[in-house]
Write an enzyme that holds these catalytic residues in place. Sequence first.
Site, PDB file in Angstrom:
ATOM      1  N   MET B   1       0.837  -1.193   0.000  1.00  0.00           N
ATOM      2  CA  MET B   1       0.000   0.000   0.000  1.00  0.00           C
ATOM      3  C   MET B   1       0.873   1.243   0.000  1.00  0.00           C
ATOM      4  O   MET B   1       2.082   1.167   0.169  1.00  0.00           O
ATOM      5  CB  MET B   1      -0.922  -0.015   1.224  1.00  0.00           C
ATOM      6  CG  MET B   1      -1.818  -1.227   1.283  1.00  0.00           C
ATOM      7  SD  MET B   1      -3.071  -1.237  -0.004  1.00  0.00           S
ATOM      8  CE  MET B   1      -4.395  -0.367   0.825  1.00  0.00           C
ATOM      9  N   CYS B   2       0.232   2.364  -0.119  1.00  0.00           N
ATOM     10  CA  CYS B   2       0.947   3.620  -0.276  1.00  0.00           C
ATOM     11  C   CYS B   2       0.287   4.628   0.651  1.00  0.00           C
ATOM     12  O   CYS B   2      -0.614   4.308   1.389  1.00  0.00           O
ATOM     13  CB  CYS B   2       0.837   4.108  -1.710  1.00  0.00           C
ATOM     14  SG  CYS B   2       1.244   2.824  -2.904  1.00  0.00           S
TER      15      CYS B   2
END
Lengths: 255, 255
Positions: B1-2
């Site tokens: 994820m970011c």
Amino acid sequence: MCQLLGMNCNTPTDATFSFTGFTQRGGRTADHVDGWGVAFFEGAGLRHFVDHLPAAESPVAELIRKYPIKSCNVIAHIRKATQGAVNLQNCHPFVRELWGRYWVFAHNGNLENYAPRLHANFHPVGTTDSERAFCWLMQELAKSHASVPSVEELTITLRELVPQISRHGTFNFLLSNGEALWAHASTHLFYLERGFPFASAELADEDLTVDFAAQTSPADRVTVVVTAPLTKNETWTAFQPHELIAFVDGRAIRA
Amino acid sequence: MCQLLGMNCNTPTDATFSFTGFTQRGGRTADHVDGWGVAFFEGAGLRHFVDHLPAAESPVAELIRKYPIKSCNVIAHIRKATQGAVNLQNCHPFVRELWGRYWVFAHNGNLENYAPRLHANFHPVGTTDSERAFCWLMQELAKSHASVPSVEELTITLRELVPQISRHGTFNFLLSNGEALWAHASTHLFYLERGFPFASAELADEDLTVDFAAQTSPADRVTVVVTAPLTKNETWTAFQPHELIAFVDGRAIRA
């Protein structure tokens, strides 16, 4: 008018030496103070920096003079405004995507009364003749090929398209898709191929000499294209009027 | 994820405070080390910085933490790769031109088996699910409107389009055309409106406090949108699942 700097190599190379000399013309050794920009391809990816400050004073240009970004295709520009206000959207180089690739374009010159019909998918964000010309080129390339063609095919198409723009005025430009660097001269453009054996080069715009022999391997090959020669002790080749050259892997393709 | 960071204001404002806290998560307070990027609109123009280095170590991120770039619409992203290699063409935010405007997009999440039909003029350069989603959004916006519509109309169109993507997985995103900032949450996204009277804010990720009252005028209004709250002493509002909000002039438009 403006000034152009391009670099095309067979091995990712940093442009800090050329960029250092070139950006002195953005306020120090010449008066191209209306913004500047540079784009570096890294594979298919792109780093794109633009600034409306003079290149000799810009903190972003200072970063690039110090931070060696390695690239096989670089296009830089310092602006002296002829058409369009001094703002970020009018700074070259301009970038668009076509066929899943980025395309980068910078122009030196002035196109008079140039209002091409832009009926497709590329429209200028700023107000320069240059971005209009780029959008028209992208539009016509998109119409001429269904997907990304070879460098040779693109060169043939560009040779058909460019005279339709250059009849409106001075149209020195640099164009790259990360695979090749195309350079066209209406008036002033010079290039220099550096290869084995590498030697020292001495900047014309700043008291700086670099010994490329210490930084390169024998297989490296680099071409630099610029509005006016950057070094004092090397032999630069002038483009002929209306000459378009494609550079691949640091070498001119003259076909 | 970011992780995502967006800013929308009524007066050009520098994002150095938020960006400083945010980029600590790119290698220092969190492990989003697979590149980062930020885009700042200046009028119609755009400054776009991407780097494959961790944001906490990148010399370009260091420049931006120190050089106050003033903007009304900012989108930043730090990447922890799920799909696509760690390279420049996979760094968010992505940029395209439509209707003579730049559009900027960054995504947090993961879209499974997402292969939209891209039959028009927007194609990904890299290999992320995110850039595919952006290209499809641009394609469908271009089909829905003949020229740049109002923020309200764009919001209605986006509310129709976004569920067609978000059914494939987590689709938290930020989108801006320089006029508005659209933010959509599948899972985690928070926002905070700062306005008169301004107070002090204390970063959660670094020992840094800023007194906005000393830097602002009473008419200023700023909204910050982020994956996880950036400050310890302010009240952040969580997005509802599948909520899409347009921010204009530093204020949420809830219509």
